[in-house]
Design a protein around this motif. Structure first.
Motif, PDB file in Angstrom:
ATOM      1  N   MET A  41       0.828  -1.208   0.000  1.00  0.00           N
ATOM      2  CA  MET A  41       0.000   0.000   0.000  1.00  0.00           C
ATOM      3  C   MET A  41       0.864   1.260   0.000  1.00  0.00           C
ATOM      4  O   MET A  41       0.548   2.227  -0.703  1.00  0.00           O
ATOM      5  N   ASP A  79       2.170   1.777  -3.536  1.00  0.00           N
ATOM      6  CA  ASP A  79       1.126   2.233  -4.452  1.00  0.00           C
ATOM      7  C   ASP A  79       0.656   3.652  -4.131  1.00  0.00           C
ATOM      8  O   ASP A  79       0.421   4.453  -5.042  1.00  0.00           O
ATOM      9  N   ILE A  80       0.532   3.973  -2.853  1.00  0.00           N
ATOM     10  CA  ILE A  80       0.126   5.337  -2.481  1.00  0.00           C
ATOM     11  C   ILE A  80       1.203   6.338  -2.888  1.00  0.00           C
ATOM     12  O   ILE A  80       0.899   7.400  -3.438  1.00  0.00           O
ATOM     13  N   THR A  81       2.467   5.985  -2.663  1.00  0.00           N
ATOM     14  CA  THR A  81       3.565   6.870  -3.067  1.00  0.00           C
ATOM     15  C   THR A  81       3.580   7.042  -4.575  1.00  0.00           C
ATOM     16  O   THR A  81       3.760   8.166  -5.081  1.00  0.00           O
ATOM     17  N   GLY A 127       1.019   6.823  -6.573  1.00  0.00           N
ATOM     18  CA  GLY A 127      -0.121   7.673  -6.917  1.00  0.00           C
ATOM     19  C   GLY A 127       0.150   9.135  -6.649  1.00  0.00           C
ATOM     20  O   GLY A 127      -0.163  10.006  -7.472  1.00  0.00           O
ATOM     21  N   ILE A 128       0.755   9.427  -5.505  1.00  0.00           N
ATOM     22  CA  ILE A 128       1.082  10.818  -5.171  1.00  0.00           C
ATOM     23  C   ILE A 128       2.113  11.369  -6.149  1.00  0.00           C
ATOM     24  O   ILE A 128       1.991  12.513  -6.615  1.00  0.00           O
ATOM     25  N   ILE A 148      -4.145   8.046  -9.894  1.00  0.00           N
ATOM     26  CA  ILE A 148      -5.369   7.553  -9.250  1.00  0.00           C
ATOM     27  C   ILE A 148      -5.494   6.041  -9.424  1.00  0.00           C
ATOM     28  O   ILE A 148      -5.879   5.323  -8.503  1.00  0.00           O
ATOM     29  N   CYS A 165      -3.073   4.034  -9.562  1.00  0.00           N
ATOM     30  CA  CYS A 165      -2.130   3.424  -8.614  1.00  0.00           C
ATOM     31  C   CYS A 165      -2.813   3.132  -7.281  1.00  0.00           C
ATOM     32  O   CYS A 165      -2.560   2.084  -6.670  1.00  0.00           O
ATOM     33  N   PHE A 166      -3.673   4.033  -6.822  1.00  0.00           N
ATOM     34  CA  PHE A 166      -4.409   3.806  -5.576  1.00  0.00           C
ATOM     35  C   PHE A 166      -5.321   2.578  -5.710  1.00  0.00           C
ATOM     36  O   PHE A 166      -5.384   1.736  -4.816  1.00  0.00           O
ATOM     37  N   GLY A 178      -3.403  -0.606  -5.637  1.00  0.00           N
ATOM     38  CA  GLY A 178      -3.043  -0.994  -4.275  1.00  0.00           C
ATOM     39  C   GLY A 178      -4.143  -1.800  -3.607  1.00  0.00           C
ATOM     40  O   GLY A 178      -3.877  -2.795  -2.928  1.00  0.00           O
TER      41      GLY A 178
END
Length: 171
Positions: free
Chosen positions: A14, A17-19, A21-22, A139, A141-142, A145
């Motif tokens: 996570m 994937d969050i990184t 996405g950011i 998005i 990418c989120f 995750g």
């Protein structure tokens, strides 16, 4: 494998994937800050080195999260409809999550690479306006995750169920 390791792997996936996405969204912001001239659907703009670096980093992190989940989650597949009908709920969830994880990887990675390549040129480029590759890729990418963690959790639960069934135990 200790139970805490699975939780840490989910957190790692996570976080990656969050990184990613950011970074994808930040690449969109960086790309929008460069000089550009727009006329209807045509646009001339200079590439952004920062957007290139951020987009490339996002694509690498997305791929890394996918590889980690697939390597540590193991191989879960169906060979026939009968296998699917006999499979446990965890195994079915693992297969469907894996399918959607691959789809989101393909779409997200493609969008991030398209945005990255648009910013890789060292000269000004003109053509049809193409916006939002980075932000939509970020998005996705989120979403990747979520599917990847669902795959990892259900694949490891399915493997644990199968191991207990082979040993004659009950889940």
């Amino acid at each position: 494998m200790p139970k805490n390791i699975g939780f840490l792997i989910c957190l790692l996936i996570m976080a990656l994937d969050i990184t990613a996405g950011i970074l994808g969204i930040e690449a969109e912001v960086a790309q929008n800050k460069v000089k550009h001239l727009r006329l209807w659907i045509f646009e001339c703009r200079e590439p952004s080195h920062k957007a290139f670096n951020l987009g490339l980093a996002a694509a690498v992190l997305l791929a890394l999260a996918h590889v980690i989940a697939n390597l540590l989650g193991g191989c879960v597949c169906f060979w026939s409809r009968e296998d699917m009908a006999k499979a446990s709920a965890n195994r079915q969830l693992a297969v469907f999550s894996l399918i959607f994880a691959w789809i989101t990887l393909a779409v997200g990675f493609s969008l991030l690479i398209i945005g990255t390549m648009a910013n890789s040129k060292s000269r000004k480029s003109c053509g049809i306006a193409h916006h939002r590759f980075f932000s939509v890729g970020g998005i996705i990418c989120f979403i990747h995750g979520l599917f990847t963690v669902a795959y990892y959790v259900s694949a490891t639960a399915s493997a644990r169920e199968e191991k207990l069934a082979r040993q004659g135990g009950h889940a």
